[in-house]
Enzyme design. Sequence first.
Site, short mmCIF file in Angstrom:
data_model
loop_
_atom_site.label_atom_id
_atom_site.label_comp_id
_atom_site.label_asym_id
_atom_site.label_seq_id
_atom_site.Cartn_x
_atom_site.Cartn_y
_atom_site.Cartn_z
N LYS A 246 0.85 -1.20 0.00
CA LYS A 246 0.00 0.00 0.00
C LYS A 246 0.88 1.24 0.00
CE LYS A 246 -4.11 -1.95 2.21
NZ LYS A 246 -4.96 -1.88 1.01
N ARG A 320 -10.07 -11.81 0.69
CA ARG A 320 -10.84 -12.87 0.05
C ARG A 320 -10.15 -14.23 0.19
NH1 ARG A 320 -10.65 -9.63 -5.51
NH2 ARG A 320 -10.71 -7.97 -3.95
#
Length: 457
Positions: A246, A320
């Site tokens: 990030k 996920r």
Amino acid sequence: MFNKQETFKLTEEKKTIIVAKQGDNPVSKMVIESLGIHLEDLNDASFSKVQSLGKIPAKWVVFINQEDLTNNKKVKSITKGLASLKEDSVVLLDSFKETTITPLFETLTKAEYRFNKFKTEDKPKTNGIAYTTTKNLDQAIHEGIVFGEAINHTRELINTPYNYLNAEKLAEYAEALNSIPNVSVKIYEKSDCESMNMGAFLGVNKGSTDAPKLIHVTYTGNSDSDEQTALVGKGVMYDTGGYSLKTPQSMPSMKMDMGGAATVLGAIEAIARLEAKANVSVVIAATDNRIGDNAVVPDDILTSAKGLTIEIVSTDAEGRLTLADALWFAQEKGATRLIDVATLTGAVVAALGDAYTGAFTNNETFLNELQQAAKEVNEDIWQLPIHDKYREELKSFSADMTNKGGRMAGASIAAAFLEKFVDNDRPWIHLDIAGSSYNSKEGATGRIVKTLAKLFV
Ligand code: BES
Ligand code: MN
Ligand code: ZN
């Protein structure tokens, strides 16, 4: 937290008296008359604090507009007002309608919440409110306090940074829920997860120096029934993005990436303490996501417990992966319905902001039921679609699927990914709370805890 006082007279020494603003009850009437004011003199604020000017021993009278206790926007100013009260207040419950007692106590409980354990000075204290009533309101009061406390616990977990709350600490927290009747907790270690072939979940943990924990909480409130709803929470204790790192702008606040886990733990706490007649479980695959000598890199292929292989395109699409194995585990353990709750995508924040939680489902009837519960507790959920076009985005040259699609419709593509890990006929809802669970102004919001609990109580 709250003391019941058998009787209360206006001639008694108290710093603050709290009453309902509506004048249609003898208690509010008596207070208003003794102050020598008229109800119309007060503005229409949800929370007004009036000086008694020596008319009664109490220095202040607080008027609460009880209708606003169930109004999302207005209840905030009531909570703020109550939080600012100093010691020695008493709530005159007989001035409130019986239907507002539960939201009133939820609000009083939330007003006691402070995230100040890391402040060395200037710690605002809670105020130790008393209440008095001639009626038996114990159940309504209890329900409000339980909701309030569950939400405060959820917020506290989310607000606590990674260096004080890793997967192991979260597992310890969950283990303590054991003390509630009909709740049992089991923690699965890394070796257990290896035995179950949870390659997707364990893949995310590979860069970490902290051990992963699979947390399984079950509440059996209806042993006559085979129905069991699993609440699966995303428990990424910190999300650096991994090697798909990030940016310095997008990393701060990523301690909140276990917001789904905190939400389902708050929900099951409320469900169990209120003795709902239902069977509910919580599954959390907890780990942090970071770079490290052994961390997964893009192009790696992971094998999930279900047997499906996943080509990693972005190590930042890690939620996920953990949910894939958690959903599989919940079904192995007999879940007949599933709700996963996850801070899953930035795309849902782009679509809905912090106004709504995004919802996806394979079963409209189930989502309608959840929407009804959300409505009852004034929480906002907005359905978003899963389309074959989104499913196609996950096609992989090398494996059964990739973990990332194109630039558009990211929230829907994430839902399409999760869908592959849910058995066809099993009712399932995916809630993306990336926008609704946290903001840098108020920290964790505690939203969705009540909606999930209302489904059962
Ligand atoms: N935890 C993030 C999602 C997130 C973003 C939560 C902003 C709260 C605020 C998630 O793991 C993530 O990084 N998602 C990626 C997915 C992408 C790589 C397919 C995203 O949304 O950018
Ligand atoms: Mn991520
Ligand atoms: Zn994440």
